[in-house]
Structure formats: structure tokens, C-alpha cells
Scaffold this motif. Structure first.
Motif, short mmCIF file in Angstrom:
data_model
loop_
_atom_site.label_atom_id
_atom_site.label_comp_id
_atom_site.label_asym_id
_atom_site.label_seq_id
_atom_site.Cartn_x
_atom_site.Cartn_y
_atom_site.Cartn_z
N PHE A 120 7.83 -41.42 40.51
CA PHE A 120 7.00 -42.54 40.95
C PHE A 120 7.87 -43.78 41.11
N ASN A 121 7.79 -44.40 42.28
CA ASN A 121 8.40 -45.71 42.49
C ASN A 121 7.42 -46.74 41.94
N PHE A 122 7.67 -47.20 40.70
CA PHE A 122 6.74 -48.10 40.01
C PHE A 122 7.59 -49.13 39.26
N PRO A 123 7.90 -50.26 39.91
CA PRO A 123 8.93 -51.16 39.37
C PRO A 123 8.49 -52.08 38.24
N SER A 124 7.19 -52.24 38.01
CA SER A 124 6.78 -53.18 36.98
C SER A 124 5.37 -52.86 36.50
N LEU A 125 5.13 -53.07 35.20
CA LEU A 125 3.78 -52.93 34.66
C LEU A 125 2.93 -54.16 34.97
N ASP A 126 3.57 -55.28 35.17
CA ASP A 126 2.87 -56.52 35.50
C ASP A 126 2.31 -56.43 36.92
N VAL A 127 1.00 -56.57 37.05
CA VAL A 127 0.37 -56.32 38.34
C VAL A 127 0.85 -57.29 39.42
N TYR A 176 -1.99 -51.04 43.21
CA TYR A 176 -1.38 -50.99 41.87
C TYR A 176 -2.21 -50.13 40.94
N TRP A 177 -3.51 -50.37 40.91
CA TRP A 177 -4.37 -49.62 39.99
C TRP A 177 -4.46 -48.16 40.37
N ASN A 178 -4.46 -47.88 41.68
CA ASN A 178 -4.43 -46.47 42.12
C ASN A 178 -3.18 -45.76 41.59
N ALA A 179 -2.03 -46.42 41.78
CA ALA A 179 -0.76 -45.81 41.36
C ALA A 179 -0.68 -45.67 39.85
N ARG A 180 -1.13 -46.68 39.14
CA ARG A 180 -1.07 -46.64 37.68
C ARG A 180 -1.96 -45.52 37.13
N ARG A 181 -3.14 -45.37 37.69
CA ARG A 181 -4.04 -44.30 37.25
C ARG A 181 -3.42 -42.94 37.52
N ALA A 182 -2.84 -42.77 38.72
CA ALA A 182 -2.22 -41.48 39.07
C ALA A 182 -1.06 -41.16 38.15
N LEU A 183 -0.26 -42.17 37.84
CA LEU A 183 0.89 -41.97 36.97
C LEU A 183 0.43 -41.53 35.57
N GLU A 184 -0.60 -42.20 35.06
CA GLU A 184 -1.12 -41.83 33.75
C GLU A 184 -1.70 -40.41 33.76
N ARG A 185 -2.36 -40.10 34.84
CA ARG A 185 -2.96 -38.75 34.95
C ARG A 185 -1.89 -37.67 35.00
N MET A 186 -0.86 -37.87 35.80
CA MET A 186 0.17 -36.85 35.94
C MET A 186 1.04 -36.74 34.69
N LEU A 187 1.19 -37.83 33.96
CA LEU A 187 1.94 -37.77 32.70
C LEU A 187 1.26 -36.85 31.70
N SER A 188 -0.06 -36.79 31.75
CA SER A 188 -0.79 -35.96 30.80
C SER A 188 -0.55 -34.47 31.02
N VAL A 189 -0.06 -34.11 32.21
CA VAL A 189 0.22 -32.69 32.50
C VAL A 189 1.70 -32.48 32.83
N ARG A 245 8.64 -52.36 28.88
CA ARG A 245 7.17 -52.41 28.99
C ARG A 245 6.63 -51.14 29.63
N LEU A 246 7.32 -50.64 30.64
CA LEU A 246 6.89 -49.39 31.27
C LEU A 246 6.96 -48.23 30.27
N ARG A 247 8.04 -48.19 29.51
CA ARG A 247 8.22 -47.11 28.53
C ARG A 247 7.12 -47.15 27.46
N GLN A 248 6.83 -48.34 26.97
CA GLN A 248 5.83 -48.46 25.91
C GLN A 248 4.44 -48.08 26.40
N HIS A 249 4.09 -48.54 27.59
CA HIS A 249 2.74 -48.25 28.09
C HIS A 249 2.58 -46.79 28.48
N PHE A 250 3.44 -46.31 29.36
CA PHE A 250 3.23 -44.96 29.90
C PHE A 250 3.61 -43.87 28.89
N GLY A 251 4.40 -44.21 27.90
CA GLY A 251 4.72 -43.24 26.86
C GLY A 251 3.52 -42.79 26.07
N GLN A 252 2.42 -43.54 26.15
CA GLN A 252 1.18 -43.16 25.46
C GLN A 252 0.51 -41.95 26.10
#
Length: 376
Positions: free
Chosen positions: A196-203, A217-230, A255-262
Motif C-alpha cells: 500500500f502506498n500510504f505515506p501518512s496516518l494524518d488525514v 483516505y478513509w477508503n484506503a485506511r479501511r482496506a489496509l486494516e482489513r487486509m492486515l487482518s488476513v 505513527r503508521l507502525r503503531q496504528h496499523f500494527g493493531q
């Protein structure tokens, strides 16, 4: 005598060998090894002065040395001194440009200043390319060259075609068009990984860098979170590519590591955005000084990476934004013919330092071109 070993054959270090402080690498075979100091010393020696197996064995009669010497031969790190390696090529990774346009205008990407036309590879040509790749065993196949593959109207059909041939898909995307139904489709299998090309957590910062509206942004963030779960179902998992050379890049990465690492195992890849061999220059891009050397030490792209345009032309490299260096056309010749003859051979000779580099080759503006084979 080992099979294929001739005691009196002069051995040299393969042109495709290079090393870092942490790895010994064969660009052709795409294999990586621990950098044993004795191996490195021998490879340096035989790069300068070829020698026979018999002479080397006599100078070092220790059985462990002879075993290591045979290992270097078996792994094609040492090859016959008379071997012309410039025609060698193995397609470990394959980029197929299925869709040229992108919905984003990332400030660190050439699409922001020279956007590509909305051309799409015909399905018939795509199927022909896959047929032409029969017998290949790529680590992965990607479906883009600076474009957003999810804009491709035939995206799902192409993924199904890759699955049928058991070619793993490595999906490079900004994720802004990835809806839940598409996530479900991708989870059905055949993925090597997603980047994912996702350069910042700050919208606000994301929108500024990507030049997209907040809803993307919200579309991409949701997709990234969804795909991380699998992500554990994919050999290479999910990677977040962090672009834009800014003073706050370390904070952005954390910030990206802390958020998406969940949501699952996440890999963060700092790109230190480069000028794409001169295709873009601005404050967000790391500009390489023009190369002044005449002889270089190689680049894996020209021996293990196949790049195919939406028209079926085989071009040099992903850094070649405008696809100026065309090696051939798959509609006129096989991949083997294109990558092992003519211009491909000449370019390997220059890129791997057998002959002087042409001054106008885009590689002279690229940060991927190596200056030395071995550290120090």
C-alpha cells in the motif's frame, strides 16, 4: 570429481555477484547468503585473477576449503572464465502494465507532473503474455507501472488468469478504490502480498501528499486494516510503502507502525523517494547527483525483472517512467529472444561493468545502479 567439475577450467567470479555488509547475493539466481569473509575474499580474488579448481585446491588443501569452493561453483557464484554471461536472464519478478492511469497525483511521483493516458492492456494481449510465460516460475507478478491497477476494468479477470497459472500476484496499490467486496475477492487466494502506498496516518497530510480527497483516505485506511487482518495468508504479507522525503518521515513511520500494527503484522518500507532516474524533481524527492563513473557493478533489474508495457513492449526497468529503453516487443519475439540477445546483452555488459556505460543511459541518473561489488 564432482559432476560438471573440470579441474583445469579457469574460474572467475560471476558478474552477477555482489555483497553488502549483511548479505552475499547472486542477482541472476535471486539467492542470498551469509557473507562469509573467506568466501568474499576468494570472490574478490577471482574477480581480478581467474584460477583453476586444481590450482586453488593445491593452494588450499583443507577439505573444508574445497567444499566451500564447490559450493560457490554449484551456486553459480563462480563460473568458467570463458563464459559470456551477458545473455543470462531469469524472470523472478514480472511487471505487466495493465492500466496506465492513476487516480492519485502523488507529489513524489511523476504522474503528478506528467500523467499517463488512460490506456488499458487488451485482455487478449494479457492472455498471450501469460501463455508466452509458460515454464516460468516467477516469485510474483505485478499489474502496474506507476498506474493504479484497480482502475483496470479487467482487474478481476486478470487476477483469475494469474490464479489459473499459479502466478502469485504482488499488488501495488494506493488502496483508495479497494472496497470490501474486492478485499473479499483478493482473500480467495493467489496473493504473494500487497504493498500500500500510504505515506501518512494524518488525514490532511495524506491528502496533501497524494492529492486526493478525504474520502479516499478513509477508503484506503479501511482496506489496509482489513487486509492486515488476513495478511498471514500471504507469503509476503502487507507492506506500507512510505514515500515523500520530509523532515518528519521518522514520526510518520512510527505513527503508521503503531496504528496499523493493531490489525496484524505490518512491514513499513521507507522509500526515501527518488527522482525515478530524472523523471521528477521537487522538495519531496531525493535527488541523486549525476553519475560520473564509467564502469559500474550491476543492478538486479536487468537480469531478474521483466517489465512489459500495456502495448506488449518489453522495456528496461521500473525506473524508466516513459519507457524509453525498449528491448523488444512480445508480439514479435519471445521473452527469451528479447532478454538474451541484442540490446539486452549490451546493456548488461554496461550495467555490470564489462564495458563503459553509455553517457545518455537513464541508469546514470538512478540510485539503484551499484558502484562497487563488495563493501570496502
Amino acid at each position: 570429481m564432482q559432476p560438471g567439475r573440470q579441474e583445469d577450467v579457469l574460474l572467475k567470479t560471476s558478474i552477477f555477484v555482489n555483497a553488502t555488509e549483511s548479505e552475499l547475493i547472486n542477482d541472476l539466481t535471486n539467492r542470498f547468503y551469509d557473507p562469509d569473509p573467506n568466501d568474499i575474499a576468494l570472490l574478490k580474488q577471482l574477480e581480478r585473477t581467474p584460477a583453476t579448481f586444481a590450482a586453488l585446491s593445491a593452494a588450499h588443501p583443507d577439505p573444508s576449503f574445497i567444499s566451500r569452493l564447490q559450493h560457490l561453483i554449484d551456486e553459480r557464484l563462480l563460473v568458467p572464465a570463458t563464459l559470456d554471461e551477458t545473455g543470462e536472464f531469469i524472470p523472478h519478478r514480472i511487471d505487466i502494465e495493465t492500466c496506465r492511469q492513476c487516480n492519485a497525483r502523488c507529489q513524489f511521483c511523476p504522474q503528478s507532473i506528467s500523467p499517463k493516458s488512460p490506456d488499458v492492456m487488451p485482455r487478449e494481449l494479457f492472455d498471450f503474455i501469460l501463455s508466452a510465460l509458460d515454464g516460468a516460475s516467477p516469485e510474483w507478478v505485478a499489474l502496474n507501472h506507476y498506474g493504479e491497477p484497480l482502475l483496470d476494468p479487467f482487474f478481476r479477470a486478470r487476477v483469475d488468469a494469474l490464479r489459473a497459472r499459479q502466478f502469485p500476484l504482488n499488488l501495488f496499490t494506493n488502496g483508495s478504490l479497494m472496497k470490501d467486496t474486492l478485499c473479499d475477492f483478493l482473500c480467495q487466494g493467489g496473493l504473494h502480498g500487497i504493498v500500500f502506498n500510504f505515506p501518512s496516518l494524518d488525514v490532511a497530510e495524506w491528502c496533501e501528499l497524494m492529492q486526493l480527497k478525504e474520502r479516499f483516505y478513509w477508503n484506503a485506511r479501511r482496506a489496509l486494516e482489513r487486509m492486515l487482518s488476513v495478511s498471514e495468508t500471504m507469503p509476503n504479507g502487507v507492506t506500507i510503502s512510505v514515500n515523500a522525503t520530509t523532515n518528519n518521515y521518522v514520526a510518520r513511520i512510527e505513527r503508521l507502525r503503531q496504528h496499523f500494527g493493531q490489525f496484524g503484522p505490518v512491514k513499513i518500507q521507507w522509500e526515501n523517494s527518488n527522482a525515478r532516474a530524472g523523471a521528477i524533481e521537487n522538495r519531496l524527492v531525493h535527488i541523486e547527483s549525476p553519475r560520473t563513473e564509467k564502469y559500474f557493478a550491476g543492478c538486479e533489474r536487468v537480469v531478474g525483472h521483466l517489465h512489459i508495457s500495456w502495448e506488449g513492449k518489453v522495456y528496461l526497468c521500473c525506473q524508466d517512467y516513459d519507457q524509453k529503453v525498449v528491448l523488444g516487443d512480445i508480439r514479435e519475439a519471445s521473452f527469451g529472444e528479447i532478454m538474451s540477445t541484442g540490446l539486452a546483452r549490451r546493456l548488461r555488459s554496461e550495467i555490470f561493468g564489462l564495458t563503459a556505460m553509455s553517457g545518455n543511459l537513464i541508469c546514470m541518473q538512478c540510485n539503484k545502479l551499484r558502484i562497487e561489488k563488495f563493501p570496502g
